[in-house]
Every structure is written in structure tokens, then in C-alpha cells.
Scaffold this active site. Structure first.
Site, PDB file in Angstrom:
ATOM      1  N   ASP A   8      -0.158   5.195   0.907  1.00 31.82           N
ATOM      2  CA  ASP A   8      -0.432   6.126   2.011  1.00 31.82           C
ATOM      3  C   ASP A   8      -0.568   5.375   3.325  1.00 31.82           C
ATOM      4  O   ASP A   8      -1.389   4.457   3.449  1.00 31.82           O
ATOM      5  CB  ASP A   8      -1.717   6.906   1.739  1.00 31.82           C
ATOM      6  N   ASP A  30       0.867  -1.162   0.000  1.00 28.08           N
ATOM      7  CA  ASP A  30       0.000   0.000   0.000  1.00 28.08           C
ATOM      8  C   ASP A  30       0.915   1.225   0.000  1.00 28.08           C
ATOM      9  O   ASP A  30       2.112   1.120   0.309  1.00 28.08           O
ATOM     10  CB  ASP A  30      -0.880  -0.031   1.251  1.00 28.08           C
TER      11      ASP A  30
END
Length: 236
Positions: free
Chosen positions: A13, A11
Site C-alpha cells: 500500500d 511494501d
């Protein structure tokens, strides 16, 4: 016998990049522009990981779709403008570059990203930090349904030829863990992002890392076990 290709998908953020100040500031600007009350910081950060449309819907489900669409566009514009403010920089979390270097040096291991960011937003973030060359597959909210739908991870596996058992997703939210579980892949959580460790474990994280120093041991705990199972199956 050649080892299977191993895919590590991150991922963005809350996992690689600390974007919380930008996200909250942009959301406040968007809400202000349309006369909506600002929400608590924790509420705004709880939706990080979803695609932007899904995130706005989760934050203000009571408003009509047309207004949600305008808020979404205002958020995009605010985020673009706020990038110019030095006090709202999006730094890497500690240990990111070292962890990526170590993974890139592993034979048979390739890296990818699956994020709720747009392609434009992800490209800007990677270019800003000089990370683009680490990743062979980039999956964004422009290309597939929002997490926790597994399509982004499935596309990453399709791009690289890695199977679900040879894929690990690393993220900071329950949406990441649920996406990995739905795709049949392994999931590792990180505790420096936007969802609590207990939420990550409940959503399917094999373990929750306290720093990037724990990444290599966590991967080694997954992959040797798989190798043993493959050997046992082959000898049966």
C-alpha cells in the site's frame, strides 16, 4: 565467482498499489459504527504500513482495548464490502508492472513483499492485478510483528537465502525505512505514498525515488559498490 542472490522487497500500500481511498473510507465506516469521530484524511494515511491492530491503536490510543478490537473488526468488514465499489478501486501506481518486469529479467534477482496487509488482503490485491507470479516471498502482518520490527524482512531473507547486504526494501513510509535499517538491509523510499520524502530520508532511505524510472539506477548505485567492496576484501 557466482554473484550473490539479490532480493528486492516491496511494501504494498502506497508503494505498488494506491489504496488510499479504500483505507480512508473503510476507517470512516469503522469509526462511524462505534460512535467515534472521523479523523482527518492525512492522519489516517499516516499510519499506513503498520499492521491493522497497531494502526488502530495509533489512531485512537485513548479508547479501551475491547473497543479498539471491535473497530479493527469493523474496518476489516468495511474494507471487504467496499471492494465492490468501482469508485474505490485500488489501482497500481504508474510504472509498477514495467519495473517488476525489468527486475524479474535481472539474473540473480528475486522479489518479495513485506506489508501491513493480511494474507487475505494481499492475495486479493495481487490476484486482482495479476502480480502474484512476480514474488517468491510474501510477508504480512499475519506472520510477524508490525513494522518497523524487522521480522518480516528477516523472514523474506530467510526464505530466499539473501543476506542483509544483498537486500533492498522499497517503501513509502518511515516504518519501511526503519524496518530495513533494523534488519541491516538497504532502503529506498518513494515519494508518491503516505510519508513525506524528508521523513523517509530521516528514517534511513538511501534515496527517495520520484518515479519507478529511477529504480534501476538506484539499485545499480547500491550493488556495484558492494561488488567493489567484496573484491577488495577478497584481495586483502
Amino acid at each position: 565467482m557466482t554473484s550473490p542472490l539479490r532480493l528486492v522487497v516491496f511494501d504494498c500500500d502506497g508503494t505498488l498499489i494506491d489504496s488510499q481511498h479504500m483505507i480512508v473510507a473503510a476507517m470512516n465506516h469503522a469509526f462511524d459504527a462505534h460512535g467515534l469521530d472521523n479523523l482527518p484524511r492525512e492522519k489516517v494515511l499516516s499510519i499506513v504500513g503498520l499492521s491493522l491492530d497497531e494502526a488502530i491503536h495509533a489512531l485512537v490510543p485513548q479508547v479501551d482495548p475491547a473497543l479498539r478490537s471491535r473497530v479493527t473488526e469493523s474496518y476489516k468488514g468495511a474494507f471487504f464490502e467496499l471492494r465492490r465499489r468501482k469508485d474505490l478501486a485500488e489501482p497500481l501506481f504508474p510504472g509498477v508492472r514495467e519495473a517488476l518486469d525489468a527486475l524479474a529479467a535481472r539474473d540473480g534477482t528475486v522479489l518479495g513483499i513485506a506489508t501491513g496487509k493480511s494474507q487475505r488482503g494481499l492475495a486479493h490485491a495481487l490476484e486482482t492485478h495479476g502480480l502474484r507470479d512476480y514474488f517468491v516471498t510474501l510477508q504480512t502482518a499475519d506472520d510477524a510483528p508490525s513494522k518497523p520490527h524487522p521480522e518480516m524482512l528477516r523472514r523474506a531473507m530467510n526464505d530466499t537465502g539473501a543476506g542483509p547486504a544483498d537486500t533492498v526494501l522499497i517503501g513509502d513510509t518511515s516504518y519501511d525505512m526503519e524496518m530495513a535499517r533494523a534488519a541491516g538491509a538497504h532502503a529506498l523510499g518513494v515519494d508518491w505514498g503516505y510519508h513525506a520524502p524528508a521523513m523517509l530520508q530521516a528514517a534511513g532511505a538511501a534515496r527517495v525515488l520520484g518515479s519507478f524510472d529511477g529504480l534501476a539506477p538506484a539499485l545499480d548505485a547500491i550493488w556495484p559498490a558492494r561488488k567493489d567492496r567484496h573484491a577488495a576484501a577478497g584481495g586483502a
